[in-house]
Design a protein around this motif. Structure first.
Motif, PDB file in Angstrom:
ATOM      1  N   HIS A   9      10.074   2.113   2.160  1.00  0.00           N
ATOM      2  CA  HIS A   9       8.628   1.876   2.164  1.00  0.00           C
ATOM      3  C   HIS A   9       7.914   3.080   1.570  1.00  0.00           C
ATOM      4  O   HIS A   9       8.459   4.186   1.526  1.00  0.00           O
ATOM      5  N   MET A  11       3.570   4.581   0.789  1.00  0.00           N
ATOM      6  CA  MET A  11       2.141   4.401   1.034  1.00  0.00           C
ATOM      7  C   MET A  11       1.344   4.967  -0.128  1.00  0.00           C
ATOM      8  O   MET A  11       1.671   6.034  -0.648  1.00  0.00           O
ATOM      9  N   THR A  31       0.445   0.025   2.338  1.00  0.00           N
ATOM     10  CA  THR A  31       1.825   0.389   2.644  1.00  0.00           C
ATOM     11  C   THR A  31       2.702  -0.744   2.136  1.00  0.00           C
ATOM     12  O   THR A  31       2.523  -1.901   2.520  1.00  0.00           O
ATOM     13  N   ASN A  67       4.490   7.894  -3.420  1.00  0.00           N
ATOM     14  CA  ASN A  67       4.203   7.963  -1.991  1.00  0.00           C
ATOM     15  C   ASN A  67       3.091   8.966  -1.673  1.00  0.00           C
ATOM     16  O   ASN A  67       3.120  10.098  -2.146  1.00  0.00           O
ATOM     17  N   TYR A  68       2.137   8.526  -0.875  1.00  0.00           N
ATOM     18  CA  TYR A  68       0.981   9.338  -0.462  1.00  0.00           C
ATOM     19  C   TYR A  68       0.120   9.779  -1.641  1.00  0.00           C
ATOM     20  O   TYR A  68      -0.560  10.799  -1.557  1.00  0.00           O
ATOM     21  N   GLU A 117       3.593  -6.530   0.554  1.00  0.00           N
ATOM     22  CA  GLU A 117       2.336  -5.907   0.958  1.00  0.00           C
ATOM     23  C   GLU A 117       2.053  -6.170   2.431  1.00  0.00           C
ATOM     24  O   GLU A 117       1.420  -5.365   3.104  1.00  0.00           O
TER      25      GLU A 117
END
Length: 131
Positions: A9, A11, A31, A67-68, A117
């Motif tokens: 995963h 985000m 996420t 990610n992030y 999603e």
């Protein structure tokens, strides 16, 4: 046809600045669960599609760049919409680049990236590696 799927995963933040996206036009977070399937016609000499640990590590490397991150500021997406479908294509292309020089990578026929999603909505991009 054989396949191996790994799942991770990540985000992100992004906006989708077109009227078609309604409230998602504004900056928001998401996420995603990424499921990446590697496919080949025959197993390799070790009777596998690809080493699970190596496949997972490679996908982690690809996703680390997303990610992030606010994708509105990511140089790879300048002037592009970062829809779920477009992100699935981006991940498949990045995975293919990482695999192209490996022995197993040359034998792969397809990479399928499914981005979930939420439990009720997802998109998939399939990259044919035989062209």
């Amino acid at each position: 046809m054989f396949s191996l799927t790994v799942r991770r995963h990540f985000m992100i933040a992004h906006s989708l600045p077109r009227e078609a996206f309604g409230p998602a036009q504004a900056l928001h977070g998401a996420t995603f669960v990424a499921e990446v399937a590697f496919r080949r016609r025959a197993l390799n000499q070790d009777a596998i599609v690809l080493d699970i640990g190596a496949a997972g590590g490679m996908i982690e490397d690809v996703l680390a760049g997303l990610n992030y991150r606010n994708l509105d500021e990511h140089p790879d997406f300048e002037g592009k919409l970062t829809t779920t479908e477009a992100l699935a294509e981006y991940i498949a292309q990045a995975a293919a680049r990482k695999l192209k020089d490996s022995d197993d990578g040359r034998e792969l026929t397809r990479i399928d990236v499914t981005l979930r999603e939420n439990p009720d909505a997802w998109a998939t991009y399939s990259l044919d590696l035989t062209d």
